[in-house]
Design a protein around this motif. Sequence first.
Motif, PDB file in Angstrom:
ATOM      1  N   GLN A  49       1.500  -1.254  -0.068  1.00  0.00           N
ATOM      2  CA  GLN A  49       0.101   0.676   0.266  1.00  0.00           C
ATOM      3  C   GLN A  49       0.612   1.768  -0.088  1.00  0.00           C
ATOM      4  O   GLN A  49       1.129   2.257   1.561  1.00  0.00           O
ATOM      5  N   PRO A  50       1.674   1.368  -0.781  1.00  0.00           N
ATOM      6  CA  PRO A  50       2.244   2.640  -1.769  1.00  0.00           C
ATOM      7  C   PRO A  50       1.093   3.972  -0.631  1.00  0.00           C
ATOM      8  O   PRO A  50       0.279   4.218  -0.649  1.00  0.00           O
ATOM      9  N   GLY A  51       2.496   4.463   0.268  1.00  0.00           N
ATOM     10  CA  GLY A  51       1.698   5.763   1.058  1.00  0.00           C
ATOM     11  C   GLY A  51       0.921   5.925   2.146  1.00  0.00           C
ATOM     12  O   GLY A  51       0.680   6.470   2.868  1.00  0.00           O
ATOM     13  N   ALA A  52       1.206   4.856   2.742  1.00  0.00           N
ATOM     14  CA  ALA A  52      -0.054   4.121   4.195  1.00  0.00           C
ATOM     15  C   ALA A  52       1.467   4.681   5.202  1.00  0.00           C
ATOM     16  O   ALA A  52       0.670   5.180   6.651  1.00  0.00           O
ATOM     17  N   ALA A  53       2.575   4.800   4.925  1.00  0.00           N
ATOM     18  CA  ALA A  53       3.522   4.739   6.485  1.00  0.00           C
ATOM     19  C   ALA A  53       3.214   6.148   6.449  1.00  0.00           C
ATOM     20  O   ALA A  53       3.221   6.403   7.974  1.00  0.00           O
ATOM     21  N   MET A  54       3.209   7.113   5.477  1.00  0.00           N
ATOM     22  CA  MET A  54       2.840   8.653   5.535  1.00  0.00           C
ATOM     23  C   MET A  54       1.304   8.488   6.719  1.00  0.00           C
ATOM     24  O   MET A  54       1.529   9.781   6.639  1.00  0.00           O
ATOM     25  N   ARG A  55       0.665   8.360   5.857  1.00  0.00           N
ATOM     26  CA  ARG A  55      -0.505   8.494   6.683  1.00  0.00           C
ATOM     27  C   ARG A  55      -0.766   8.203   7.590  1.00  0.00           C
ATOM     28  O   ARG A  55      -1.735   8.714   8.355  1.00  0.00           O
ATOM     29  N   ALA A  56      -0.756   6.661   8.285  1.00  0.00           N
ATOM     30  CA  ALA A  56      -0.528   6.565   9.489  1.00  0.00           C
ATOM     31  C   ALA A  56      -0.396   7.410  10.357  1.00  0.00           C
ATOM     32  O   ALA A  56      -0.172   7.802  11.382  1.00  0.00           O
ATOM     33  N   HIS A 198     -15.962   6.431  15.754  1.00  0.00           N
ATOM     34  CA  HIS A 198     -14.915   7.225  15.782  1.00  0.00           C
ATOM     35  C   HIS A 198     -13.321   7.040  16.270  1.00  0.00           C
ATOM     36  O   HIS A 198     -12.529   7.496  16.837  1.00  0.00           O
ATOM     37  N   VAL A 199     -13.094   5.547  16.054  1.00  0.00           N
ATOM     38  CA  VAL A 199     -11.150   5.232  15.910  1.00  0.00           C
ATOM     39  C   VAL A 199     -11.318   5.143  14.979  1.00  0.00           C
ATOM     40  O   VAL A 199     -12.022   3.910  13.556  1.00  0.00           O
ATOM     41  N   THR A 200     -10.521   5.447  14.631  1.00  0.00           N
ATOM     42  CA  THR A 200      -9.271   4.777  13.126  1.00  0.00           C
ATOM     43  C   THR A 200      -8.093   3.684  13.468  1.00  0.00           C
ATOM     44  O   THR A 200      -8.119   3.571  14.240  1.00  0.00           O
ATOM     45  N   SER A 201      -8.922   2.739  12.528  1.00  0.00           N
ATOM     46  CA  SER A 201      -7.282   1.014  13.289  1.00  0.00           C
ATOM     47  C   SER A 201      -6.785   1.637  11.344  1.00  0.00           C
ATOM     48  O   SER A 201      -6.621   1.909  10.729  1.00  0.00           O
ATOM     49  N   ILE A 202      -5.858   1.456  12.356  1.00  0.00           N
ATOM     50  CA  ILE A 202      -4.046   0.999  12.146  1.00  0.00           C
ATOM     51  C   ILE A 202      -3.821  -0.787  12.026  1.00  0.00           C
ATOM     52  O   ILE A 202      -3.674  -0.682  13.110  1.00  0.00           O
ATOM     53  N   GLY A 203      -3.708  -0.957  10.890  1.00  0.00           N
ATOM     54  CA  GLY A 203      -2.722  -2.292  11.121  1.00  0.00           C
ATOM     55  C   GLY A 203      -1.861  -2.246   9.363  1.00  0.00           C
ATOM     56  O   GLY A 203      -1.073  -1.932   8.611  1.00  0.00           O
ATOM     57  N   VAL A 204      -0.397  -3.050  10.680  1.00  0.00           N
ATOM     58  CA  VAL A 204       0.919  -3.321   9.909  1.00  0.00           C
ATOM     59  C   VAL A 204       1.410  -4.725   9.879  1.00  0.00           C
ATOM     60  O   VAL A 204       1.048  -5.787  10.396  1.00  0.00           O
ATOM     61  N   GLY A 205       1.703  -4.732   8.061  1.00  0.00           N
ATOM     62  CA  GLY A 205       1.742  -6.853   8.333  1.00  0.00           C
ATOM     63  C   GLY A 205       2.929  -6.108   7.276  1.00  0.00           C
ATOM     64  O   GLY A 205       2.762  -5.731   6.357  1.00  0.00           O
ATOM     65  N   ASP A 206       3.231  -7.564   7.164  1.00  0.00           N
ATOM     66  CA  ASP A 206       4.786  -8.240   6.171  1.00  0.00           C
ATOM     67  C   ASP A 206       3.606  -9.317   5.487  1.00  0.00           C
ATOM     68  O   ASP A 206       4.447  -9.865   3.957  1.00  0.00           O
ATOM     69  N   GLY A 207       2.792 -10.580   5.609  1.00  0.00           N
ATOM     70  CA  GLY A 207       2.738 -11.091   4.807  1.00  0.00           C
ATOM     71  C   GLY A 207       1.085 -11.589   4.293  1.00  0.00           C
ATOM     72  O   GLY A 207       0.852 -12.221   3.150  1.00  0.00           O
ATOM     73  N   GLY A 208       0.063 -10.574   4.505  1.00  0.00           N
ATOM     74  CA  GLY A 208      -1.113 -10.703   4.486  1.00  0.00           C
ATOM     75  C   GLY A 208      -2.252 -11.417   5.085  1.00  0.00           C
ATOM     76  O   GLY A 208      -3.289 -11.067   5.070  1.00  0.00           O
ATOM     77  N   GLY A 214      -6.840  -7.598   5.856  1.00  0.00           N
ATOM     78  CA  GLY A 214      -8.331  -7.889   5.187  1.00  0.00           C
ATOM     79  C   GLY A 214      -8.853  -6.845   3.947  1.00  0.00           C
ATOM     80  O   GLY A 214      -8.701  -5.117   3.448  1.00  0.00           O
ATOM     81  N   GLY A 215      -8.524  -7.369   3.211  1.00  0.00           N
ATOM     82  CA  GLY A 215      -9.418  -7.086   2.331  1.00  0.00           C
ATOM     83  C   GLY A 215      -8.088  -6.388   0.871  1.00  0.00           C
ATOM     84  O   GLY A 215      -8.754  -6.318  -0.603  1.00  0.00           O
ATOM     85  N   LEU A 216      -7.066  -6.645   0.930  1.00  0.00           N
ATOM     86  CA  LEU A 216      -6.405  -6.492   0.058  1.00  0.00           C
ATOM     87  C   LEU A 216      -5.802  -7.336  -0.930  1.00  0.00           C
ATOM     88  O   LEU A 216      -6.024  -8.590  -0.651  1.00  0.00           O
ATOM     89  N   SER A 217      -5.907  -7.087  -1.973  1.00  0.00           N
ATOM     90  CA  SER A 217      -5.729  -7.837  -3.224  1.00  0.00           C
ATOM     91  C   SER A 217      -4.785  -8.121  -3.669  1.00  0.00           C
ATOM     92  O   SER A 217      -3.450  -7.871  -3.348  1.00  0.00           O
ATOM     93  N   ILE A 236      -6.477   2.439   7.861  1.00  0.00           N
ATOM     94  CA  ILE A 236      -4.811   2.654   7.470  1.00  0.00           C
ATOM     95  C   ILE A 236      -3.731   1.082   7.486  1.00  0.00           C
ATOM     96  O   ILE A 236      -3.701   0.862   8.065  1.00  0.00           O
ATOM     97  N   PRO A 237      -4.019   0.304   5.815  1.00  0.00           N
ATOM     98  CA  PRO A 237      -2.928  -0.462   5.929  1.00  0.00           C
ATOM     99  C   PRO A 237      -1.751  -0.273   5.549  1.00  0.00           C
ATOM    100  O   PRO A 237      -1.883   0.128   4.902  1.00  0.00           O
ATOM    101  N   VAL A 238      -1.005  -0.791   6.608  1.00  0.00           N
ATOM    102  CA  VAL A 238       0.604  -0.940   6.508  1.00  0.00           C
ATOM    103  C   VAL A 238       1.426  -1.043   6.430  1.00  0.00           C
ATOM    104  O   VAL A 238       1.240  -3.036   6.662  1.00  0.00           O
ATOM    105  N   THR A 239       1.900  -1.759   5.044  1.00  0.00           N
ATOM    106  CA  THR A 239       2.822  -2.973   4.400  1.00  0.00           C
ATOM    107  C   THR A 239       4.033  -2.913   4.766  1.00  0.00           C
ATOM    108  O   THR A 239       4.621  -1.814   3.739  1.00  0.00           O
ATOM    109  N   SER A 240       4.742  -3.649   4.958  1.00  0.00           N
ATOM    110  CA  SER A 240       6.396  -3.420   4.966  1.00  0.00           C
ATOM    111  C   SER A 240       7.664  -5.153   5.030  1.00  0.00           C
ATOM    112  O   SER A 240       6.443  -6.355   5.270  1.00  0.00           O
ATOM    113  N   TRP A 241       8.872  -5.517   4.383  1.00  0.00           N
ATOM    114  CA  TRP A 241       8.676  -6.262   4.354  1.00  0.00           C
ATOM    115  C   TRP A 241       9.166  -6.918   5.674  1.00  0.00           C
ATOM    116  O   TRP A 241       9.399  -8.587   5.293  1.00  0.00           O
ATOM    117  N   ASN A 242       9.280  -6.255   6.882  1.00  0.00           N
ATOM    118  CA  ASN A 242       8.450  -7.288   7.818  1.00  0.00           C
ATOM    119  C   ASN A 242       8.458  -5.519   8.490  1.00  0.00           C
ATOM    120  O   ASN A 242       8.398  -4.941   8.041  1.00  0.00           O
TER     121      ASN A 242
END
Length: 633
Positions: A49-56, A198-208, A214-217, A236-242
């Motif tokens: 997800q490009p730009g997600a870390a910045m949005r978080a 009123h709650v924002t959720s942020i997820g950080v993952g590397d394998g899916g 959830g919901g990422l293609s 805001i789903p944040v993806t990284s190699w770890n």
Amino acid sequence: MPATEPLGVALSEADLRAYIEALLTHVRRRGIVGFRHPGEGMPEPGFHQPGAAMRAADHLLHNSRCVMLTGQYNVAAGKAETDGPIGVAVLAYVLNRLGRETTIVTDGLNEPIFRRALAALSPEAAFGMRVVTMDKRGPQAAERATWLLHDRRIDTVIASETPARNEEGVKRNMRGVVINGFNSDLDELLLQANRMQHVTSIGVGDGGNEAGMGGLSGIPLARDGSVMASAVKADIPVTSWNSNLGAITIAALLAHKAGRLDLMPTPAQFHALMHEAMAAGAIDGVSRSGSPSAGAGVDGVSLSTHTEIYADLLRHLQAAEQVAPTQAGQARSPDAARHMVGFFDSSDGGMIAVANLQKYLRQRFPHLDIQFVGMLDHQNAPYGTKTDAELIAMTNQGLMRLRDLSINEIAMACNTACLNLKFATGGVKVPVLDLIQVSADAIVAQGGPRPCGLSTMATAKSTRYPDTVREKGGPALRMVGCPDLATLVNEGAHQSLDPAVQQRLDKAVRSYVQQVPKDATSVFMLCTHYPALAPQIRRAMDQCGLSQVPLIDPMEYQAEKIGASKPARGAPAHLTAVERPAPVLVYTTSTDPAKVESLQKLIGDHGHVMIAPPRRVEDARHNAPSSASSTTA
């Protein structure tokens, strides 16, 4: 050890964004773009997800109360993994120092690893930050998640490397192994957060297969061909190699945007932090090794390589600051008005209590500028021998003295004074936090089915604690009276270097711990003196076969009540953490100069001790209702 040497060139915002995307997707033995479907070609474009870390980071710049989740269990090795707690420790530390209320939720296996990693950055943070252990599944997990989210009026939930259920409700690791029975349902908090507007959720993952993915293609199948893709979404789903790197990148971007890149650990501190996590029992999830000397690190990459990557991230952010220095520092509020909190005790237990209150509040409500003002009734101590009528009069006298000092609320630091507190508040006219009520709430919520309390004899003989716990729907509370422990603390036995004194203290502590039932699920220190003896109590519990039973200081929960109280919420707050606590002001009813001097030595440079102006006991009796019981507490 890599140093953060200047990059040598200034970095534009566009260059920084491009660097961040390259950093998070770079293939190092494994990675988002490089993780293939079994038997298929590389997914295009993958689920990054490009730009997600910045949005978080942009979101966290403006949030105030956050819950962070982590907890990956390596089924094959039976241990927690290094990926998860390390990144959460760094992000939690930065959030805390920026003044955000941060709560960590993890499982019992990961809790000591997180604390050990955080302690490498700040022992004070490791002591005081709110860490909730959640080893629940199914309906119990849902109930616990509801309580956690509503208890603190959370506005952000972050899950990093948190196992999540797929569309069929099954959790699988990347090898396809079903891990439902090993990992607790921490993903339930993200599910519930997604239902709250009123709650924002942020997820950080590397394998899916993590909470928030959830919901990422483009999420691949597990290595055995089964479906592992998470069904738990995040705003805001944040993806990284770890995942550690994903959370750390968010922390670094947040610090950069806030103009506080100095809050980030140095590369040497970061390296030490990773070592501490492994020393606490975490293993590399790929190699399943916990030995850095053997090349173990995070997800098959050594600690030295991770440290080099981290140092490179800091260099790029420093270069970015040369181009566009943040304006966030100019937006900070001026010094906010201090929130004045009074505390009352009969003797030195109040000094111990306020020291712990400060530590807890500094970590859990870092934006609040709180000044403590204490009233210690040494002249009438000990309270355990007083009648109810005397207790009511003396307690009211102390509370009225605090009221006269224009404090905003009073936090009781004496259990004995709370035995008849409802009769002692006449004329006080400021909120008073009843320590017995607060402790009883904690016993019901955290004590398990068989809690036990260590207390003075007066508190143990009274039925106030067991009755209050029962009225709140809690279990039967076993009380163990400890006649001389408070006196030993007042005498300074816990600080003595005399072997004879230490032996006497250990013998006394052990004699009371031996009375704790072997099947106890928790031990609460229901006297404010006892946290000073926590090392001795813990040692005696280990010797008595109670090493797995938590030892709990109710001041942790009194701090929660102070920070969440209406007066505190209404007080102006700093936009960043208050760096230096206000000095503690302590008044004693003792007129003995030696006592004043000993108290000043105890408090050191953190406050001032004064003799309280006299008030007559008759005045207090006039203020107190006359309907109190006449029995002896």
